[in-house]
Design a protein around this motif. Structure first.
Motif, PDB file in Angstrom:
ATOM      1  N   THR A 119      -5.795   4.596   0.863  1.00 32.94           N
ATOM      2  CA  THR A 119      -5.628   3.155   1.087  1.00 32.94           C
ATOM      3  C   THR A 119      -4.437   2.889   1.996  1.00 32.94           C
ATOM      4  N   SER A 120      -3.326   3.558   1.747  1.00 37.47           N
ATOM      5  CA  SER A 120      -2.117   3.358   2.549  1.00 37.47           C
ATOM      6  C   SER A 120      -2.340   3.789   3.983  1.00 37.47           C
ATOM      7  N   ASP A 160       0.829  -1.209   0.000  1.00 32.84           N
ATOM      8  CA  ASP A 160       0.000   0.000   0.000  1.00 32.84           C
ATOM      9  C   ASP A 160       0.861   1.255   0.000  1.00 32.84           C
TER      10      ASP A 160
END
Length: 600
Positions: free
Chosen positions: A167-168, A114
């Motif tokens: 997302t990360s 990610d």
């Protein structure tokens, strides 16, 4: 087998078991603590710190990206280079944060994908931003849509970055929360482990306490109670048997000590009783010694010593005294009344002869003979029907016999020394002086012990006429015959004295009034039966007065006075008769006719 081993465990075993249990608990606590600390310090906390650092770097990078995006939009919209300042500042911050993310992502491989996706999206947008920062759009390009198309391209790249960044960030946040959850679970596990360990330790401790109460504390309390009872004087107290060897040894030692104390106590009591008996017996010896020390009568000393020895030994005794002919004759037997001499026919046994010859006690035929030794010479022998005499009794008996030997010898020597001074030369009877000494002694003895004592006063009838008509030689012969007749009619304990002239007085020891009256009549009859060798025609009679000691008398002279008065009552009543003090003359003993000392 297991029960036997458990009950035979000693104090050291119990202490070592408790020590091992304590060490086990401490070791368990140490292991849990080390495991918990190791997990938190080496695993959970570093991982959590890594996720927190990644999250911070991701935020810093995102903030830098926002600064760049804002500055570029203003630059592209206005063409004013001043708006490139925020862009440059954000670019630097983003580069530093991205580098840190690249360095930190190696420690958190579960979010690497990610983070790398975000960094790639960031790099693509950064390539657009670098071109945008170096491009100045003209008014025509702004109007014809070139700028708009360029901006839309940058927007698409930034939106892709935003998606990758979201997302990360979500992945980092999720991993951080998971790390926190695992840390909390670890802490809960540690807490539960401690609680389980604490509960287990408490349960084992309670069980060990009960075991110690049963195996150690109970026996110790019993030992303490036993010691307290022993201290209070209960020497029968004993500790209950226990399976603990050390306590069993202490209990056995206490029991042995109590037994020894009990035995010592009994021995002390026995010694005390023995000493008390010895004291009583020696007191008897001293009392007997005082009693016989002043007596000049061998018969009285013999009777007193024989009775005392019989009381001491609990057996019959007979005293054999050496006479002037060096022969032993029995002077008294314990079974005979006090003052009564032993029968004259008794002959000393071989046992008595052996004790006298060896000057040592002799045992044989169920009897024992003890010599009375004084100055190396045996003066008497005590014969007793006993062979089992303990050492204490023999010591007391030895003291008694030593005292008796001295008293007998003293009485014998005094009797021999006083015999010439106290004897009447004509009749060989004790004289009046001797009578007064003896009657005084007997009076005091009878007064002290409440014993009976009687006196007979006898006078020959018409003795002056005999002297006048037949001469004094015949008168002397009559007096000698009367003395012989009176002496022959007496018991060995009684004594006749020449009181004066033709008067004879007889001292009757241990004799009451009635027996004394009978004895006086025997004396009267003995006198009446006399035959004078030098003149058989003579007829001799005598009158007698009898008196006995009673409570109203204060001195022996009162006894003599009553006997003398009774004598004259007998004379007035017709002579040759016996008058008893205090009784009518017609009720008394009398002869068959008026007596006189006249020719037949």
């Amino acid at each position: 087998m297991a029960t036997t081993r458990a009950h035979s465990r000693g104090l050291v075993d119990e202490l070592q078991s408790s020590h091992r249990f304590t060490l086990g608990v401490l070791l368990a606590v140490l292991v849990v603590s080390l495991a918990t600390s190791g997990y938190l310090l080496l695993v959970s906390q570093p991982r959590l710190a890594s996720y927190v650092a990644l999250g911070k770097q991701a935020r810093d990078a995102h903030e830098g990206m926002l600064d760049q995006e804002t500055g570029l939009r203003a630059w592209l919209a206005t063409g004013d280079r001043r708006f490139l300042g925020p862009y440059e500042s954000g670019k630097r911050h983003t580069r530093v944060a991205s580098d840190n993310l690249m360095a930190g992502v190696h420690e958190s491989p579960d979010v690497t994908d990610d983070v790398l996706a975000m960094l790639l999206a960031e790099q693509r947008w950064r390539a657009w931003s670098d071109r945008a920062a170096n491009t100045r759009f003209t008014a025509d390009e702004r109007d014809d849509g070139t700028l708009t198309a360029f901006l839309l391209g940058g927007k698409r790249l930034f939106d892709a970055y935003r998606v990758a960044e979201t997302t990360s960030t979500d992945a980092i946040r999720s991993r951080r929360e998971q790390a926190l959850d695992r840390q909390q679970v670890a802490l809960v596990v540690v807490l539960v482990s401690y609680l389980v360990l604490l509960a287990g330790t408490g349960a084992v401790t309670v069980r060990r306490r009960r075991q110690l109460d049963r195996r150690i504390l109970g026996p110790i309390d019993d030992l303490h109670g036993t010691v307290q009872r022993l201290r209070d004087g209960d020497l029968s107290a004993r500790a209950e048997p226990t399976g603990v060897p050390e306590l069993a040894e202490i209990g056995g030692a206490l029991g042995q000590l109590a037994s020894e104390l009990d035995r010592a106590s009994r021995d002390a009591l026995a010694r005390e009783q023995r000493l008390a008996r010895l004291a009583d017996r020696f007191e008897t010896v001293v009392s007997v010694g005082r009693e016989i020390a002043g007596s000049l009568s061998v018969r009285y000393v013999s009777a007193t010593v024989t009775s005392a020895a019989a009381d001491l030994l609990g057996e019959r005794t007979t005293l054999w005294v050496r006479d002037d002919n060096q022969e032993f004759r029995a002077t008294h037997r314990s079974e005979d009344p006090h003052g009564t001499p032993a029968p004259v026919h008794l002959v000393p046994s071989a046992l008595v002869q052996r004790a006298a010859a060896e000057a040592l006690p002799a045992v044989g035929d169920g009897c024992t003979a003890y010599p009375l030794v004084l100055a190396g010479m045996v003066t008497a022998v005590l014969e007793t029907a006993s062979t089992d005499v303990d050492e204490d009794t023999e010591q007391v008996l030895a003291a008694l016999l030593s005292t008796a030997a001295a008293a007998l010898e003293s009485a014998h020597l005094h009797s021999a020394a006083r015999e010439l001074a106290d004897m009447d030369g004509l009749t060989q009877l004790p004289n009046r002086r001797r009578f007064e000494l003896d009657v005084d002694t007997e009076w005091e003895r009878c007064r002290r012990y409440g014993r009976p004592l009687s006196l007979v006063m006898m006078d020959l009838d018409h003795f002056k006429r005999l002297n006048d008509e037949h001469g004094h030689l015949i008168g002397d012969e009559v007096l000698r015959e009367v003395a012989h007749a009176v002496t022959g009619a007496l018991r060995t304990t009684d004594t006749a004295y020449r009181y004066g002239g033709e008067e004879i007085v007889v001292l009757l020891r241990e004799t009451g009034l009635e027996d004394a009256a009978s004895a006086a009549d025997r004396l009267r009859a003995a006198v009446e039966a006399i035959t004078v060798v030098d003149d058989p025609r003579l007829r001799v009679t005598g009158s007698a007065g009898v008196a006995a000691r009673h409570a109203t008398m204060s001195h022996y002279t009162d006894l003599v006075a009553e006997a003398d008065k009774a004598l004259y009552d007998a004379k007035r009543a017709g002579r040759n008769r016996v008058a008893v003090a205090g009784m009518p003359a017609e009720t008394l003993f009398r002869g068959t006719a008026e007596g006189s000392v006249t020719p037949a």
